[in-house]
Design a protein around this motif. Structure first.
Motif, short mmCIF file in Angstrom:
data_model
loop_
_atom_site.label_atom_id
_atom_site.label_comp_id
_atom_site.label_asym_id
_atom_site.label_seq_id
_atom_site.Cartn_x
_atom_site.Cartn_y
_atom_site.Cartn_z
N ALA A 65 0.37 -1.17 -0.11
CA ALA A 65 -0.14 -0.25 -0.58
C ALA A 65 1.07 0.86 0.08
CB ALA A 65 -0.95 0.11 1.34
N GLY A 66 -0.08 1.63 -0.47
CA GLY A 66 1.42 3.50 -0.35
C GLY A 66 -0.10 4.70 0.43
N LEU A 67 0.87 5.52 0.68
CA LEU A 67 -0.12 6.65 1.07
C LEU A 67 -1.61 6.71 1.41
CD1 LEU A 67 2.12 9.83 1.92
CD2 LEU A 67 0.56 8.70 3.36
N ALA A 68 -1.73 7.01 0.39
CA ALA A 68 -2.79 6.41 -0.99
C ALA A 68 -4.61 5.65 -0.36
CB ALA A 68 -3.61 7.62 -2.21
N ILE B 286 -4.61 4.02 2.36
CA ILE B 286 -5.32 3.32 3.48
C ILE B 286 -5.63 3.52 4.42
CG2 ILE B 286 -2.44 3.07 3.85
CD1 ILE B 286 -1.95 5.31 5.79
N ASN C 206 -1.64 12.57 0.00
CA ASN C 206 -1.64 11.29 -0.44
C ASN C 206 -1.66 10.65 -1.55
OD1 ASN C 206 -3.08 11.16 2.05
ND2 ASN C 206 -5.12 10.40 1.84
N ASN D 59 6.42 6.91 -3.06
CA ASN D 59 6.86 6.02 -1.90
C ASN D 59 6.76 5.14 -1.17
OD1 ASN D 59 8.52 8.56 -2.69
ND2 ASN D 59 9.79 8.24 -0.39
N ILE D 60 7.58 3.92 -0.43
CA ILE D 60 6.65 3.06 0.07
C ILE D 60 7.52 2.87 1.17
CG2 ILE D 60 6.08 0.85 -0.22
CD1 ILE D 60 4.86 1.44 -2.18
N TYR E 16 2.63 5.64 7.23
CA TYR E 16 1.72 6.42 6.80
C TYR E 16 0.97 7.54 7.19
CZ TYR E 16 3.34 3.17 2.86
OH TYR E 16 3.80 2.89 1.58
N ARG F 251 1.83 11.52 6.78
CA ARG F 251 0.58 12.45 5.93
C ARG F 251 0.57 14.21 6.63
NH1 ARG F 251 -5.07 9.48 6.55
NH2 ARG F 251 -4.12 8.17 4.40
#
Lengths: 714, 209
Positions: free
Chosen positions: A645-648, A650, B174, B180-181, B187, B191
């Motif tokens: 998963a990436g930031l968007a 989750i 986001n 980037n992982i 996260y 954020r």
């Protein structure tokens, strides 16, 4: 014996505080040196040649062209002619050279002739496993047959959770420098204190001549305990290169092929209940694989958490595959057990037409901690707004359907063996030293908080040193055992050191050492700040001799000391949206309620839970090691097609640490693994609730979701 | 945005890989050669190491590189600038993010020889130990890191992102940092840290729900 007990909750000044991690700035400025960053003088680069085949015999191996390549300093054959290779990625040869590119060129110049042998790399269809499948456990309790006849509702289903890989961002590996007088070993490990001796055994060097050091490790998740074959190879390459240091870290493909994975689990489950929701019977036939060694499972652990159901019939089959071997994965077996159990129970609740929250609550008596699960289920439901949002399975309207689902977890987390040394210097400075490691969980910071609390000092006054084999030994960071181990040993060594300081200053303060306390940077007669000395003044009384005291946590007898404990529970509830036209699942919110006894640093504890929830989202929606039976290859040993998963991806994550006083009283319990268990089940159940159908397997990709909905057209 | 911006011209390894994957074996070498020669002015270099000068964090650094060597490997192995990490090594994860001429790029997808004459910024220059960048501090305040291996790449990517988009919404963060992982799952903190550094939210992290 000194009193080691934790101060009461309301009197703590360092423990329980939201302290930022002490090595945070080092990491976020890039100053933190991982062992993969080490550019030692004269460094050589090591590279492995690994098997392209899932199963083959080496007919011949010719290294002559590779050895001639300028810059190559040593080349070793690991598996020579006649040897059988049992999985893709198995090590065949190693090379050290002056640059990494030269080492890779050399590896390419090694000519290997293979006799390709038959392989099995897929276990999803047990019928095709043949002799590779072996019975691996059977349990029967009560009278399952009769119980099914008497049940008001029976639900049956197949539930599948695949192999996933650890995919540590810092790959497995090390730098090694084999000098005539000893070996300097710089591993990436979860097991700093003991790994040197293990390496020593494999290369024939006494542990006393191996010095291991590591300041930071770029992820482990259960996969970084042993030195591994590549550790020994790296050492031998150094030796063969005249003792020059060699750095050998796996490349990404190797990391995903051979550096660890979580075994799969496939389970055909039949479960029965009474009208009121009481679970009365469980029957499961399961199989799993974790590579060539098969995939064992403690059959007696089913059904997970609700294990005390009266009637059970369980059997498990282990399937051997020609794939890289499994390693411990952040809560070994528990994710799989939680997923198959909670999925089957959710389906049974649906069959009864019952709200799954009510169903789980009805059955908490089948767990070992009914009151805790009841509290946590209700708390999580509250945070997820269950009473307002939950609708019956498939009742959500429109093309984008919303649903809720529940998962539960349990874990041990008793602190490991750990020794710690606290030093109080005459100038007042304090050092705390132990051979532990900080996986990013915040171990360093928590150690400092415990010492600061004990000595009545600010956290910044404590210098914590970990990560070196010359320090008092502390256990491996596995099984969520670190925080219990290091907090107990640090508490004891610091209490012991303080006691010595009390004894040194007691005469001047006109009292007995037992009547003194350390508060806010002062040593004083208990409750009488006027009769005291500042910390520095007190330490000055030591003259020229510093205080050095040890503390030890012995896991086997630790619980009776009262500092640490074991046994945690957790409940997670997922809120998802499923687009039934595209099959796309979105996690809107994941709520985690978790207990872990006394929490030393809530900020870092929450980070553990956030991270575990995000890992669960990865595993529920994206992650899967995909193998191809035709070629025997893994199709996605990279980070482009092995999805994380990436930031968007989750959504929102809501963490509630269950820190009620009754929980706190239990003492410190490990947290690394517990919150990484329940989320996959919660998300899968939420998808079933939203879409109205059970998707048999995770990850819940659009392909699988549409398949389950009967809507896949391509 | 899956990929940070990359240099438009030049013979990047990523470009090469993509070319191969699209056209397979049918592709001749002519196009690659012309692309390469356009960048290097027609001079053939290598395969042996050549001496080049790179402008890194405002300083000119002379270094011997093989033409096939990535900027990332040169930084890490030749210049001991190890903040940028090698993780996927194939332009996917962002752990090697550096800034080249003001744009975030994956250091593993740029050849060192192609970075000549360009302004290269690494985390060591952006956030020196004695004077950390506000983003580095925000990552600490919001506990936006665990093992920390992805963190340097995230901080550099976030800097480039905020340089181009100083007042982002959460949604923009986001997507802007989607290249980037993180494996530990930091996260939520990332954020918050990026929004805090942008002055969009108060510091202080989280509360027990």
């Amino acid at each position: 014996m000194p009193d080691y007990h934790w101060p009461p909750m309301d009197q703590r000044r360092a423990i329980g505080k939201r302290v930022a991690r002490l090595d945070g700035l080092q990491k976020s400025t890039g100053q933190a040196k991982y062992n993969s960053d080490l550019n030692l003088p004269g460094l050589l680069f090591g590279v492995l040649l690994t098997s392209p085949h899932a199963h083959a015999r080496i007919k011949s191996i010719d290294t002559s062209q590779a050895e001639k390549l300028p810059g190559v300093t040593s080349l070793r054959v690991i598996q020579g002619a006649g040897k059988e290779l049992n999985w893709q990625g198995q090590e065949i040869a190693s090379v050290a050279a002056t640059t990494e590119n030269i080492a890779r060129d050399a590896v390419r110049k090694i000519k290997v002739e293979y006799e390709v042998l038959p392989h099995l790399v897929k276990e999803s269809d047990l019928g095709k496993a043949g002799t590779r499948a072996k019975a691996a456990g059977e349990v029967t309790t009560g009278d399952p047959e009769k119980a099914f006849q008497e049940a008001d509702a029976v639900s049956e289903g197949l539930y599948a959770i695949p192999v996933i890989t650890h995919c540590c961002l810092e790959s497995h590996g090390q730098a090694v420098e084999w000098k005539p007088d000893g070996v300097n070993y710089y591993p990436s490990t979860q097991n700093l204190s003991a790994i040197g001796a293990e390496l020593g055994r494999s290369i024939g060097v006494p542990a006393a001549q191996i010095h291991s050091h590591m300041d930071h490790v770029g992820g482990g998740f259960g996969s970084k305990f042993p030195p591994d074959l590549w550790g020994a190879e790296c050492a031998q390459l150094s030796k063969a290169s005249g003792g020059r240091p060699v750095r050998l870290f796996l490349d990404r493909k190797q990391e995903l092929l051979i550096a660890g994975n979580r075994p799969s689990l496939f389970a055909k489950i039949k479960a029965g209940a009474k009208k009121d929701g009481t679970l009365t019977v469980w029957q499961s036939e399961s199989w799993a694989s974790g590579g060539i060694g098969g995939g064992g499972l403690n059959a007696d652990a089913l059904p997970y958490v609700f294990r005390n159901v009266e009637n059970r019939k369980i059997n498990h089959t282990s399937v051997s595959l020609n794939t890289g071997s499994a390693r411990a994965w952040r809560a070994p077996s528990n994710q799989q057990l939680s997923f198959v159990t909670c999925s089957a129970l959710d389906d049974l609740a649906a069959k009864l037409g019952m709200d799954p929250l009510a169903f789980f609550l009805k059955n908490v008596n089948l767990s070992n901690r009914p009151d805790v699960y009841k509290y946590q289920l209700e708390k999580a439901a509250d945070l997820a707004n269950w009473s307002k949002l939950w609708q019956g399975r498939g009742a959500s309207k429109g093309p984008i359907k919303r649903g809720l689902g529940i998962g539960v977890s349990m874990w041990g987390g008793l602190g490991h063996d750990s020794k710690c040394k606290t030093t109080i210097n005459p100038d007042g400075s304090v050092a705390v030293e132990l051979g532990s490691q900080d996986l990013g969980t915040g171990t360093r910071t928590c150690i400092a908080q415990v010492a600061a609390e004990t000595l009545g000092l600010p956290i910044a006054a404590i210098k914590v040193t970990i990560g070196d084999s010359s320090l008092p030994a502390s256990g491996a960071s596995g099984g969520s055992t670190t925080i219990g181990g290091v907090s107990a040993s640090t508490r004891k060594s610091s209490v012991n050191a303080l006691q010595k300081l009390f004894e040194a200053v007691a005469p001047q303060l006109g009292g007995n050492a037992d009547q003194l306390e350390a508060v806010d940077g002062r040593i004083q007669v208990k409750g009488t700040p006027s009769k005291g000395l500042s910390w520095r003044e007190a330490c000055r009384k030591l003259g020229v001799s510093k205080i050095e005291e040890m503390g030890e946590n012995v896991s086997r007898t630790a619980i009776r000391d009262g500092l640490i404990n074991q046994g945690t529970a957790g409940v997670q509830i997922a809120d998802v949206s499923v687009d039934v036209e595209t099959g796309k699942v979105k996690v809107n919110k994941l709520v985690a309620v978790q207990d872990c006894g006394l929490v030393i640093n809530p900020k870092l504890a929450e980070s553990q839970v956030y991270g575990a929830c995000i890992m669960s989202i990865c595993a529920a929606l994206l992650e899967e090691r995909i193998t191809d039976q035709q070629t025997g290859r893994v199709l996605n040993p990279d980070m482009e097609f092995y999805k994380l998963a990436g930031l968007a991806d989750i959504g929102d994550i809501v963490v509630h640490m269950d820190i009620r006083p009754d929980m706190d009283k239990r003492g410190v319990i490990g947290l690394g693994e517990p919150p990484a268990i329940a989320g996959i089940a919660a998300i899968a159940n939420a998808v079933a609730n939203a879409s109205g159908v059970r998707v048999a397997g995770v990850p819940l990709t659009p392909y699988r979701v549409l398949d389950a909905l009967g809507r896949r057209t391509a | 945005m899956k990929d940070p911006d990359k240099p438009r011209k030049g013979f990047s390894r990523r470009g090469f890989l993509r070319g191969v994957s699209i056209t397979g074996g049918a592709m001749g070498t002519g196009l690659l050669e012309s692309a390469a020669s356009a960048e290097t002015g027609g001079a053939v270099v290598g395969p042996a190491a050549v001496s080049i000068t790179l402008n890194i964090n405002g300083k000119l650094r002379k270094v011997g590189v093989e033409p096939r060597e990535t900027l990332l490997d040169t930084l890490r192995d030749k210049l001991d600038l190890t903040a940028a990490k090698r993780v996927c090594d194939r332009g996917t994860c962002g752990a090697c993010t550096v800034i080249v001429n003001g744009k975030a790029v994956y250091g593993c997808t740029v050849l060192a020889i192609d970075a000549q004459g360009k302004q290269i910024q690494t985390l060591e220059g952006i956030s020196p130990a004695g004077n950390p960048h506000p983003l580095s501090k925000a990552f600490v305040n919001n506990d936006a890191q665990q093992c920390g291996y992805c963190t340097p790449g995230f901080v550099v990517a976030a800097k480039a992102f905020l340089d181009h988009n100083p007042k982002p919404t959460e949604e923009q963060v986001n997507h802007g940092l989607g290249g980037n992982i993180c494996r530990c799952g930091t996260y939520i903190g990332v954020r918050k840290a990026v929004l805090e550094a942008a002055g969009m939210t108060a510091a202080g992290g989280t509360k027990n729900a």
